[in-house]
Motif scaffolding. Structure first.
Motif, PDB file in Angstrom:
ATOM      1  N   GLN A 445       0.819  -1.227   0.000  1.00 25.16           N
ATOM      2  CA  GLN A 445       0.000   0.000   0.000  1.00 25.16           C
ATOM      3  C   GLN A 445       0.847   1.270   0.000  1.00 25.16           C
ATOM      4  O   GLN A 445       0.321   2.372  -0.031  1.00 25.16           O
ATOM      5  CB  GLN A 445      -0.878   0.013   1.261  1.00 25.16           C
ATOM      6  CG  GLN A 445      -1.917  -1.098   1.276  1.00 25.16           C
ATOM      7  CD  GLN A 445      -2.820  -0.956   2.480  1.00 25.16           C
ATOM      8  OE1 GLN A 445      -2.351  -0.999   3.615  1.00 25.16           O
ATOM      9  NE2 GLN A 445      -4.095  -0.757   2.241  1.00 25.16           N
ATOM     10  N   TYR A 446       2.174   1.089   0.142  1.00 26.38           N
ATOM     11  CA  TYR A 446       3.052   2.269   0.257  1.00 26.38           C
ATOM     12  C   TYR A 446       4.168   2.183  -0.790  1.00 26.38           C
ATOM     13  O   TYR A 446       5.345   2.209  -0.474  1.00 26.38           O
ATOM     14  CB  TYR A 446       3.659   2.351   1.662  1.00 26.38           C
ATOM     15  CG  TYR A 446       2.700   2.826   2.736  1.00 26.38           C
ATOM     16  CD1 TYR A 446       2.674   4.173   3.121  1.00 26.38           C
ATOM     17  CD2 TYR A 446       1.833   1.946   3.363  1.00 26.38           C
ATOM     18  CE1 TYR A 446       1.802   4.608   4.108  1.00 26.38           C
ATOM     19  CE2 TYR A 446       0.959   2.371   4.346  1.00 26.38           C
ATOM     20  CZ  TYR A 446       0.943   3.704   4.721  1.00 26.38           C
ATOM     21  OH  TYR A 446       0.086   4.140   5.701  1.00 26.38           O
ATOM     22  N   HIS A 447       3.781   2.053  -2.058  1.00 26.68           N
ATOM     23  CA  HIS A 447       4.797   1.883  -3.101  1.00 26.68           C
ATOM     24  C   HIS A 447       5.777   3.035  -3.160  1.00 26.68           C
ATOM     25  O   HIS A 447       6.989   2.841  -3.286  1.00 26.68           O
ATOM     26  CB  HIS A 447       4.113   1.683  -4.460  1.00 26.68           C
ATOM     27  CG  HIS A 447       3.526   0.317  -4.602  1.00 26.68           C
ATOM     28  ND1 HIS A 447       2.203   0.049  -4.323  1.00 26.68           N
ATOM     29  CD2 HIS A 447       4.099  -0.869  -4.944  1.00 26.68           C
ATOM     30  CE1 HIS A 447       1.971  -1.240  -4.497  1.00 26.68           C
ATOM     31  NE2 HIS A 447       3.111  -1.823  -4.876  1.00 26.68           N
ATOM     32  N   LYS A 448       5.264   4.270  -3.031  1.00 23.25           N
ATOM     33  CA  LYS A 448       6.155   5.435  -3.117  1.00 23.25           C
ATOM     34  C   LYS A 448       7.198   5.419  -1.997  1.00 23.25           C
ATOM     35  O   LYS A 448       8.369   5.738  -2.207  1.00 23.25           O
ATOM     36  CB  LYS A 448       5.326   6.724  -3.029  1.00 23.25           C
ATOM     37  CG  LYS A 448       4.767   7.175  -4.377  1.00 23.25           C
ATOM     38  CD  LYS A 448       3.820   8.363  -4.223  1.00 23.25           C
ATOM     39  CE  LYS A 448       2.469   7.877  -3.669  1.00 23.25           C
ATOM     40  NZ  LYS A 448       1.439   8.953  -3.618  1.00 23.25           N
ATOM     41  N   ARG A 452      11.155   4.986  -2.466  1.00 19.45           N
ATOM     42  CA  ARG A 452      12.068   6.032  -1.994  1.00 19.45           C
ATOM     43  C   ARG A 452      13.181   5.419  -1.126  1.00 19.45           C
ATOM     44  O   ARG A 452      14.354   5.769  -1.236  1.00 19.45           O
ATOM     45  CB  ARG A 452      11.312   7.088  -1.181  1.00 19.45           C
ATOM     46  CG  ARG A 452      12.184   8.306  -1.015  1.00 19.45           C
ATOM     47  CD  ARG A 452      11.728   9.422  -0.136  1.00 19.45           C
ATOM     48  NE  ARG A 452      12.961  10.020   0.401  1.00 19.45           N
ATOM     49  CZ  ARG A 452      13.036  10.790   1.434  1.00 19.45           C
ATOM     50  NH1 ARG A 452      11.956  11.105   2.103  1.00 19.45           N
ATOM     51  NH2 ARG A 452      14.188  11.256   1.824  1.00 19.45           N
ATOM     52  N   ALA A 453      12.753   4.481  -0.261  1.00 17.92           N
ATOM     53  CA  ALA A 453      13.734   3.823   0.609  1.00 17.92           C
ATOM     54  C   ALA A 453      14.792   3.111  -0.233  1.00 17.92           C
ATOM     55  O   ALA A 453      15.997   3.222   0.010  1.00 17.92           O
ATOM     56  CB  ALA A 453      13.036   2.840   1.538  1.00 17.92           C
ATOM     57  N   LEU A 458      17.992   4.587   2.553  1.00 16.59           N
ATOM     58  CA  LEU A 458      17.423   4.834   3.884  1.00 16.59           C
ATOM     59  C   LEU A 458      16.404   3.745   4.176  1.00 16.59           C
ATOM     60  O   LEU A 458      15.840   3.142   3.256  1.00 16.59           O
ATOM     61  CB  LEU A 458      16.707   6.192   3.915  1.00 16.59           C
ATOM     62  CG  LEU A 458      17.593   7.438   3.852  1.00 16.59           C
ATOM     63  CD1 LEU A 458      16.733   8.671   3.625  1.00 16.59           C
ATOM     64  CD2 LEU A 458      18.406   7.583   5.138  1.00 16.59           C
ATOM     65  N   GLN A 459      16.180   3.490   5.458  1.00 14.72           N
ATOM     66  CA  GLN A 459      15.124   2.558   5.805  1.00 14.72           C
ATOM     67  C   GLN A 459      13.823   3.327   6.025  1.00 14.72           C
ATOM     68  O   GLN A 459      13.815   4.552   6.157  1.00 14.72           O
ATOM     69  CB  GLN A 459      15.523   1.776   7.061  1.00 14.72           C
ATOM     70  CG  GLN A 459      16.783   0.939   6.798  1.00 14.72           C
ATOM     71  CD  GLN A 459      17.052  -0.061   7.908  1.00 14.72           C
ATOM     72  OE1 GLN A 459      16.141  -0.741   8.365  1.00 14.72           O
ATOM     73  NE2 GLN A 459      18.300  -0.161   8.315  1.00 14.72           N
ATOM     74  N   ILE A 460      12.733   2.575   6.052  1.00 12.52           N
ATOM     75  CA  ILE A 460      11.399   3.185   6.201  1.00 12.52           C
ATOM     76  C   ILE A 460      11.348   4.063   7.456  1.00 12.52           C
ATOM     77  O   ILE A 460      10.840   5.192   7.442  1.00 12.52           O
ATOM     78  CB  ILE A 460      10.320   2.080   6.280  1.00 12.52           C
ATOM     79  CG1 ILE A 460      10.330   1.227   5.003  1.00 12.52           C
ATOM     80  CG2 ILE A 460       8.943   2.676   6.558  1.00 12.52           C
ATOM     81  CD1 ILE A 460      10.046   1.973   3.725  1.00 12.52           C
ATOM     82  N   ASP A 461      11.895   3.540   8.559  1.00 10.43           N
ATOM     83  CA  ASP A 461      11.825   4.300   9.816  1.00 10.43           C
ATOM     84  C   ASP A 461      12.744   5.529   9.784  1.00 10.43           C
ATOM     85  O   ASP A 461      12.440   6.555  10.395  1.00 10.43           O
ATOM     86  CB  ASP A 461      12.103   3.404  11.036  1.00 10.43           C
ATOM     87  CG  ASP A 461      13.234   2.419  10.841  1.00 10.43           C
ATOM     88  OD1 ASP A 461      13.731   2.281   9.698  1.00 10.43           O
ATOM     89  OD2 ASP A 461      13.637   1.774  11.822  1.00 10.43           O
ATOM     90  N   ASP A 462      13.856   5.432   9.034  1.00 11.13           N
ATOM     91  CA  ASP A 462      14.691   6.628   8.852  1.00 11.13           C
ATOM     92  C   ASP A 462      13.893   7.733   8.150  1.00 11.13           C
ATOM     93  O   ASP A 462      13.897   8.884   8.581  1.00 11.13           O
ATOM     94  CB  ASP A 462      15.914   6.315   7.965  1.00 11.13           C
ATOM     95  CG  ASP A 462      16.930   5.406   8.641  1.00 11.13           C
ATOM     96  OD1 ASP A 462      17.078   5.512   9.876  1.00 11.13           O
ATOM     97  OD2 ASP A 462      17.579   4.606   7.931  1.00 11.13           O
ATOM     98  N   LYS A 516       0.990  11.567   1.617  1.00 15.82           N
ATOM     99  CA  LYS A 516       2.101  11.652   0.668  1.00 15.82           C
ATOM    100  C   LYS A 516       2.505  10.268   0.147  1.00 15.82           C
ATOM    101  O   LYS A 516       2.819  10.112  -1.035  1.00 15.82           O
ATOM    102  CB  LYS A 516       3.291  12.294   1.395  1.00 15.82           C
ATOM    103  CG  LYS A 516       4.560  12.469   0.563  1.00 15.82           C
ATOM    104  CD  LYS A 516       5.601  13.287   1.370  1.00 15.82           C
ATOM    105  CE  LYS A 516       6.940  13.352   0.654  1.00 15.82           C
ATOM    106  NZ  LYS A 516       7.981  13.964   1.531  1.00 15.82           N
ATOM    107  N   TYR A 517       2.481   9.271   1.019  1.00 13.35           N
ATOM    108  CA  TYR A 517       3.101   7.998   0.646  1.00 13.35           C
ATOM    109  C   TYR A 517       2.147   6.829   0.434  1.00 13.35           C
ATOM    110  O   TYR A 517       2.527   5.823  -0.161  1.00 13.35           O
ATOM    111  CB  TYR A 517       4.143   7.596   1.697  1.00 13.35           C
ATOM    112  CG  TYR A 517       5.409   8.423   1.648  1.00 13.35           C
ATOM    113  CD1 TYR A 517       6.259   8.348   0.528  1.00 13.35           C
ATOM    114  CD2 TYR A 517       5.764   9.263   2.696  1.00 13.35           C
ATOM    115  CE1 TYR A 517       7.425   9.100   0.481  1.00 13.35           C
ATOM    116  CE2 TYR A 517       6.931  10.011   2.652  1.00 13.35           C
ATOM    117  CZ  TYR A 517       7.762   9.926   1.536  1.00 13.35           C
ATOM    118  OH  TYR A 517       8.908  10.660   1.485  1.00 13.35           O
TER     119      TYR A 517
END
Lengths: 520, 520
Positions: A445-448, A452-453, A458-462, A516-517
């Protein structure tokens, strides 16, 4: 090599000592280059410490920008909210009057000797004056080095506190080491236990990064055991036993099992049953138990029971099995309702260690001379506070209750906020100062976000924490700094910042992040 | 291995939680033995720290005996005189009022906010109040963690102090690290520079045992260079260069050159010429210079010039040659006329290091969170004291002068006493807090002594110090704890104990020692 001979030195001396700076000395050798990170201890280069890592460093830079250009910094916020570190007094928590009054007199004993007694009594309650006098009588000046383990007077008092806390099981002053916060204790323990790169340390995942950092500095092997997020971050003794067996079969010598209770960053509290099972593991495998109990006063739900108490009960029941369990339990003045982080008070109690091993810890403490004596005194004030009937008691009681209630209500507010945020999951905090929510962002559900990661290293949490910082000024630490199961993402935030405004900002930020994401 | 299954756990739980202690739990596993020194880090076992080693430990035991049995201890003295450690306030040196007044207010800022202003003014001079207010305004509570390097306000102030001390050569706040005494600084530096067991550290002989202990903990190689006792313990650059060449040819990678100036345990002061030559060595070989300058205020003869000042002059004259010299210079609040050992204040300044290496030091500081903030404040009070015209100035001036004069006259008295002792040789102390006399006992004249040493596994200086302790209560440290040339014997004593009585006891002891051991 061109050797500097004595004639040249004489010339040089006269040039250097008596001529103007415009006359330059001609060097007789080619200077070497300075060291790079390739020339220094690789363990020190590789160790990571996220609590003051990448994101807090960006926060510091933004803060500097705000200070320098208060009108023109161009940021969408006017201050940094440091939720990255458990530092209560940075965030307006006031120190307890009782502590500070006694410490004030310990710093300036002449006030007691030479000040007008009536004037002094008008500023300091009688029990404060008595306590200060009693400490000074026993330890002399707080400007003198104490015994390497800490002043015996304080150690005696701490031993009595532990004895009372644990229902009468006796603690001994010669088992107590006063330390600079709990960090020094961790450093001593991990240093003596790291024999070589096959020395293994069982640490919880998620964990406080002091442990992985110190293990890395000692070139030893961290072995993570997962806490069960779905069951209030509890421990799974079966998994720990399997990890021990697997690692032993691969030649790893497991030296210690680290337990943080109440948990950092999880805010969870272990049950007595959990503790018994961990002690069994220590007894069976001869593994040192390091019980980081610095949050023992920060309890909102459930009850804190110390490892020492349960171990003492087990020894009473079955001395043959448990008398050799080696337990190091850690406490600190930095947390609890004290929050006196900058004063660097702490202690560890060692039980079950052979005297020859305790002597080595003593030597490490001696090389550091002693922990700060005012911090030692603060520990005494914390574990031996005013009692009902003492002049300082009413204020002490109202201040501690107010701080405790504040922490509890802040924890609850933040928890409730996380509950209402889309795709965030969160356990109810039971203790400590932290919440460690899951960023439950499904890749489907969060392709963008995931692309980006992938493209940014960068990791998702970063990404989440950086954007939170840049959008609101709120500084948190990504879960990867503490360890997390693969393909899960978290963040650690303290619930120390006062007020609700920052929580509202976070809620709004989160909505815009989702917008946004998240795929539409 | 017998695995604990869930049924057993349930049984256990009920036994543990609900039964009386008389009902014993039957363990299902064989407990392991506790760790011995063979199971722990051999470097921590092997490291030695004489200042709190064998003889001071005996002294502690005797002291305990005196406390417990004041009337019947059977010793020929009634108190221990701790001349083993530079701990002035243990020996009746009084803290400076200026320091303690400001620290008292920093601990209890409510006095400034809520106390009756006239009352507060009657107890604290105006400049004390102003300084406390200024510090609190900039750093907030001393109970909060500061920046990992120390509060920027204090670092700025220290940078200005260094700039003024060194005749205008600029020091930068971002090169300053506040530390817990100087020991933490040494620990960071030696840790980052110890790459493996072939990392070499040049240390003076005799040296302060912190260095050999920390090198041992890091499993690196100490390389001793001799100080020249016959020439006021000066350095011999030619010998150092030869040591570097010899060790490099054997595969040792020399990482740092440690210099203690003023000297511990020697009490000597380096000339500018000595310093230039050591800097040349650092420049040529790319070796880090660690300048331990904690005794810079304790000068009785000659003049202290900092490594930083001379390096700055050399860079000005010849930037190409000297700009990459890596210098770490250390200072402390524990020594000087401050003597505030228990407050654990200190700083190091790093110049010439690449930012990537300084970042690693920053990370180590971050893992320790920060040095004690009251100790940071004390450093500020030390390097930025009251000036002429300030209300606190007259008292500050008279107290510091009195301490300085006391130290100087004690040094002189003890020096004179050594001069008159048979077969003792001694350099006149120029600075610091120590004398390091030679026990000049010729084997041809002391057969009984040397045969006792041979039969007892003790060295000559051990025997002397043990008998001195047992005969007089005076606790010193044998020279072998600091390093000494083969077949030479020394001891280190501080000249801090007040009064002359202890010196007279020492003179009498010495006579009886000579009588006992010197051939007739």
């Amino acid at each position: 090599m061109l050797r500097v001979n004595s004639r040249l030195l004489t010339t040089r001396k006269s040039q250097f000592m008596f001529t103007s700076n415009s006359l330059r000395f001609l060097a007789t050798f080619k200077p070497a280059d300075p060291l790079t990170t390739h020339d220094i201890n690789p363990q020190t280069v590789e160790a990571k410490y996220a609590v003051r890592g990448k994101i807090p460093i960006i926060a510091d830079e933004l803060n500097e920008l705000i200070q320098k250009q208060p009108q023109s910094h161009g940021l969408p916020f006017s201050k940094i909210i440091n939720a990255n570190i458990g530092n209560p007094q940075q965030l307006e928590q006031r120190p307890l009057t009782w502590y500070r009054q006694v410490l004030s007199l310990l710093q300036y004993p002449d006030l007691l000797k030479n000040g007008d007694p009536e004037t002094v009594k008008s500023l300091y309650p009688e029990d404060v004056i008595e306590r200060a006098q009693s400490i000074l009588k026993h330890i002399g000046s707080i400007g003198a080095y104490s015994h390497s383990q800490g002043a015996s007077y304080f150690r005696q008092s701490i031993a009595e506190f532990i004895t009372n806390r644990d229902g009468g099981y006796v603690s001994h002053a010669n088992n107590i080491f006063l330390t600079s916060g709990a960090s020094t204790a961790v450093s001593y323990l991990l240093q003596i236990l790291s024999v070589n790169e096959n020395s293994g340390f069982l640490i919880p995942i998620p964990q406080y990064p002091l442990y992985t950092a110190t293990i890395a500095l000692n070139n030893a092997k961290p072995i993570g055991y997962y806490l069960d997020e779905s069951n209030h971050w509890s421990t799974n003794p079966q998994e720990i036993r399997e990890l021990i067996e697997t690692n032993q079969s691969q030649g790893i010598n497991i030296k210690a099992l680290v337990v943080i209770n109440p948990g950092n960053p999880t805010g969870a509290i272990l049950s007595s049953q959990d503790i018994i099972e961990l002690i069994d593991i220590a007894a069976e495998y001869g593994i040192v138990l390091i019980a980081d109990e610095v949050y023992q006063e920060n309890i909102f739900k459930g009850k804190f029971v110390s490892f020492k108490k349960i171990l003492s009960e087990l020894i009473e029941q079955d001395p043959q099995t448990y008398k050799h369990v080696q337990l190091a339990s850690l406490h600190s003045t930095s947390k609890g309702v004290s929050g006196e982080c900058g004063q660097r008070g702490g202690y560890m109690e060692l039980v079950g260690f052979k005297p020859e091993v305790k002597d080595v810890v003593f030597k490490l403490a001696s090389i550091n001379l002693c922990s700060v004596v005012s911090g030692q005194a603060l520990m005494e004030l914390m574990i031996n506070p005013p009692q009902e009937g003492d002049p300082s008691y009413p204020l002490y009681k109202s201040e501690t209750e107010s701080i405790h209630n504040d922490l509890e209500s802040r924890a609850e507010s933040l928890y409730q906020a996380f509950l209402q945020m889309e795709d965030i999951k969160c356990n109810k905090p039971m203790g400590a100062m932290y919440i460690f929510p899951t960023l439950d962002f499904d890749p489907a559900q969060y392709h963008k976000l995931y692309s980006r990661a992938k493209n940014s290293n960068l990791q998702i949490d970063d990404i989440y924490c950086i954007e939170l910082l840049e959008g609101t000024g709120i500084c948190c630490v990504p879960g990867n700094g503490f360890g997390q199961k693969p393909n899960t993402y978290h963040l650690r935030t303290t619930f120390l910042p006062p007020g609700k405004e920052w929580i509202d900002k976070w809620i709004n930020f989160h909505k815009s992040f989702i917008k946004k994401y998240k795929d539409e």
